[in-house]
Design a protein around this motif. Structure first.
Motif, PDB file in Angstrom:
ATOM      1  N   GLY A 144      34.357  42.729  39.186  1.00  0.00           N
ATOM      2  CA  GLY A 144      33.613  41.727  39.935  1.00  0.00           C
ATOM      3  C   GLY A 144      34.462  41.059  41.000  1.00  0.00           C
ATOM      4  N   ALA A 145      33.838  40.171  41.768  1.00  0.00           N
ATOM      5  CA  ALA A 145      34.555  39.435  42.807  1.00  0.00           C
ATOM      6  C   ALA A 145      35.661  38.588  42.183  1.00  0.00           C
ATOM      7  CB  ALA A 145      33.584  38.550  43.578  1.00  0.00           C
ATOM      8  N   VAL A 146      36.806  38.536  42.855  1.00  0.00           N
ATOM      9  CA  VAL A 146      37.944  37.765  42.375  1.00  0.00           C
ATOM     10  C   VAL A 146      37.783  36.318  42.817  1.00  0.00           C
ATOM     11  CG1 VAL A 146      40.456  37.522  42.427  1.00  0.00           C
ATOM     12  CG2 VAL A 146      39.421  39.804  42.424  1.00  0.00           C
ATOM     13  N   GLU A 147      38.038  35.405  41.900  1.00  0.00           N
ATOM     14  CA  GLU A 147      37.888  33.985  42.204  1.00  0.00           C
ATOM     15  C   GLU A 147      38.871  33.555  43.300  1.00  0.00           C
ATOM     16  OE1 GLU A 147      35.697  31.831  41.134  1.00  0.00           O
ATOM     17  OE2 GLU A 147      34.712  33.320  39.860  1.00  0.00           O
ATOM     18  N   PRO A 148      38.429  32.733  44.265  1.00  0.00           N
ATOM     19  CA  PRO A 148      39.327  32.265  45.324  1.00  0.00           C
ATOM     20  C   PRO A 148      40.591  31.593  44.802  1.00  0.00           C
ATOM     21  CG  PRO A 148      37.049  31.776  45.898  1.00  0.00           C
ATOM     22  CD  PRO A 148      37.034  32.299  44.494  1.00  0.00           C
ATOM     23  N   ALA A 149      40.494  30.881  43.696  1.00  0.00           N
ATOM     24  CA  ALA A 149      41.681  30.212  43.138  1.00  0.00           C
ATOM     25  C   ALA A 149      42.730  31.229  42.713  1.00  0.00           C
ATOM     26  CB  ALA A 149      41.279  29.339  41.950  1.00  0.00           C
ATOM     27  N   GLU A 150      42.303  32.374  42.195  1.00  0.00           N
ATOM     28  CA  GLU A 150      43.239  33.421  41.792  1.00  0.00           C
ATOM     29  C   GLU A 150      43.935  34.018  43.012  1.00  0.00           C
ATOM     30  OE1 GLU A 150      43.280  37.463  38.998  1.00  0.00           O
ATOM     31  OE2 GLU A 150      41.462  36.242  39.179  1.00  0.00           O
ATOM     32  N   LEU A 151      43.168  34.206  44.091  1.00  0.00           N
ATOM     33  CA  LEU A 151      43.759  34.722  45.328  1.00  0.00           C
ATOM     34  C   LEU A 151      44.731  33.708  45.931  1.00  0.00           C
ATOM     35  CD1 LEU A 151      40.594  36.332  46.957  1.00  0.00           C
ATOM     36  CD2 LEU A 151      42.381  37.457  45.617  1.00  0.00           C
ATOM     37  N   ASP A 168      48.382  34.659  57.214  1.00  0.00           N
ATOM     38  CA  ASP A 168      47.445  33.634  56.764  1.00  0.00           C
ATOM     39  C   ASP A 168      46.410  34.303  55.846  1.00  0.00           C
ATOM     40  OD1 ASP A 168      45.638  31.610  56.368  1.00  0.00           O
ATOM     41  OD2 ASP A 168      44.984  31.479  58.461  1.00  0.00           O
ATOM     42  N   LEU A 169      46.400  33.916  54.593  1.00  0.00           N
ATOM     43  CA  LEU A 169      45.511  34.544  53.624  1.00  0.00           C
ATOM     44  C   LEU A 169      44.331  33.649  53.244  1.00  0.00           C
ATOM     45  CD1 LEU A 169      48.153  36.220  51.256  1.00  0.00           C
ATOM     46  CD2 LEU A 169      46.838  37.259  53.110  1.00  0.00           C
ATOM     47  N   SER A 170      44.044  32.650  54.055  1.00  0.00           N
ATOM     48  CA  SER A 170      42.966  31.719  53.712  1.00  0.00           C
ATOM     49  C   SER A 170      41.598  32.404  53.710  1.00  0.00           C
ATOM     50  CB  SER A 170      42.963  30.536  54.683  1.00  0.00           C
ATOM     51  OG  SER A 170      42.785  30.984  56.019  1.00  0.00           O
ATOM     52  N   SER A 171      41.445  33.487  54.463  1.00  0.00           N
ATOM     53  CA  SER A 171      40.161  34.187  54.500  1.00  0.00           C
ATOM     54  C   SER A 171      40.167  35.476  53.661  1.00  0.00           C
ATOM     55  CB  SER A 171      39.786  34.533  55.946  1.00  0.00           C
ATOM     56  OG  SER A 171      40.757  35.382  56.528  1.00  0.00           O
ATOM     57  N   TRP A 172      41.231  35.707  52.917  1.00  0.00           N
ATOM     58  CA  TRP A 172      41.329  36.915  52.074  1.00  0.00           C
ATOM     59  C   TRP A 172      40.317  36.835  50.942  1.00  0.00           C
ATOM     60  CZ3 TRP A 172      45.550  37.320  47.830  1.00  0.00           C
ATOM     61  CH2 TRP A 172      45.500  38.588  47.224  1.00  0.00           C
ATOM     62  N   ARG A 173      39.551  37.887  50.777  1.00  0.00           N
ATOM     63  CA  ARG A 173      38.561  37.962  49.716  1.00  0.00           C
ATOM     64  C   ARG A 173      38.605  39.349  49.076  1.00  0.00           C
ATOM     65  NH1 ARG A 173      38.949  33.464  50.769  1.00  0.00           N
ATOM     66  NH2 ARG A 173      37.353  31.914  51.309  1.00  0.00           N
ATOM     67  N   ILE A 174      38.286  39.407  47.799  1.00  0.00           N
ATOM     68  CA  ILE A 174      38.098  40.675  47.106  1.00  0.00           C
ATOM     69  C   ILE A 174      36.709  40.647  46.485  1.00  0.00           C
ATOM     70  CG2 ILE A 174      38.868  42.213  45.263  1.00  0.00           C
ATOM     71  CD1 ILE A 174      41.687  41.220  45.680  1.00  0.00           C
TER      72      ILE A 174
END
Length: 293
Positions: A93-100, A139-145
């Motif tokens: 599933g999608a990875v939580e933003p806090a984990e990223l 800058d990884l602020s927009s990184w999503r999985i």
């Protein structure tokens, strides 16, 4: 991203390392009819660009396990199939933003440590490989999985035919239950994910199992390996003696869980550390808080 996030190294027999240096290693295996990408990395940049610079064959992706650093790039790859072990079903599933965000902070710290190491190394020792230089952290602020569930599943003994070459699936639980390796008997190549590493083994996680891990490594040590391609670190490949050394050290930990020393672990909690020749093993300390990736 600028397109220079990945480092590519060519090996014999149409095998390519596609590394995010100091983060994770993915591998491209090219057959006559299809190519196979073993793991897709973090998804910080588009790994498909690196793949398409090497082959235009139809692509199958195999994820060694469900952890974010091995399947984050699934979102970028136009594969025919996304394959994984069935015990990983429901874990993509999608990875939580806090984990990223936590990974991004860890990566910044790692880059600071790496640059200090490399500066010292280049004065005299020259041990850090130039082709796997760690990249500055963007800058990884927009990184999503996002969620990318497998399209199919692989179990122990399954054979993946690429045309002119085939890879056998080995279910190698221990790090996590859904860990798999790929074994090419004809060349002796072994693609390991996190089952074999030239760095620190995280066997202290809540879903790790040290005796099972040891059994999986004993199985790998019994193979006629020529080159083992590992999932992390700047040393991307290892020989059969290394595989046997790791298996023997894990077996020693199973025989005596109290060997080694208790140290502060990667998440700031106590772990037991056992050193080997070119690697270390972290195991859980009874009574300590549970640790997830």
């Amino acid at each position: 991203m600028t397109g220079d996030w990945f480092a590519v190294r060519q090996y014999p027999n149409r095998v390519y390392l596609i590394s995010e240096p100091c983060h994770v290693n993915s591998y491209l295996v090219v057959g006559e009819e299809r190519a196979l990408l073993f793991d897709t990395g973090l998804g910080i940049d588009d790994i498909s660009q690196a793949v398409r610079g090497l082959t235009d064959l139809p692509l199958v992706v195999v994820n060694s396990h469900h952890h974010l650093d091995h399947r984050g790039g699934n979102q970028h790859v136009p594969a025919v199939d996304f394959l994984a072990h069935p015990s990983g079903s429901g874990l993509y599933g999608a990875v939580e933003p806090a984990e990223l965000a936590a990974y991004a902070e860890s990566a910044k710290s790692m880059y600071t440590t790496y640059t200090a190491l490399r500066d010292l190394d280049k004065i005299k020792f020259f041990l850090t490989p130039d082709d796997l230089t760690m990249r500055p952290i963007p800058d990884l602020s927009s990184w999503r999985i996002p969620a990318t569930e497998p399209t199919g599943f692989l179990d122990d003994g399954d054979v993946i035919d690429l045309g002119g070459r085939s890879l056998t699936v080995l279910h190698t639980p221990g790090h996590v239950p859904d860990s798999i390796c790929l074994w090419e008997r004809d060349t002796g190549a072994l693609f390991c994910g996190d089952t074999l590493l030239t760095t620190t083994y995280w066997a202290h996680l809540t879903d790790s199992d040290v005796p099972t891990f040891a059994a999986s490594l004993a199985r790998l040590a019994a193979l006629d390996v020529t080159t083992a391609f590992v999932g992390h670190n700047l040393v991307a490949d290892a020989g059969p003696d290394f595989v046997r050394d790791v298996a023997a050290r894990f077996a020693a930990v199973v025989r005596d869980p109290d060997i080694g020393v208790v140290v502060e672990g990667p998440q700031g909690r106590p772990v037991r550390r056992v050193d080997g020749n070119g690697f270390a093993i972290l195991t859980a300390v009874p009574g300590s808080p549970a640790t997830t990736l």
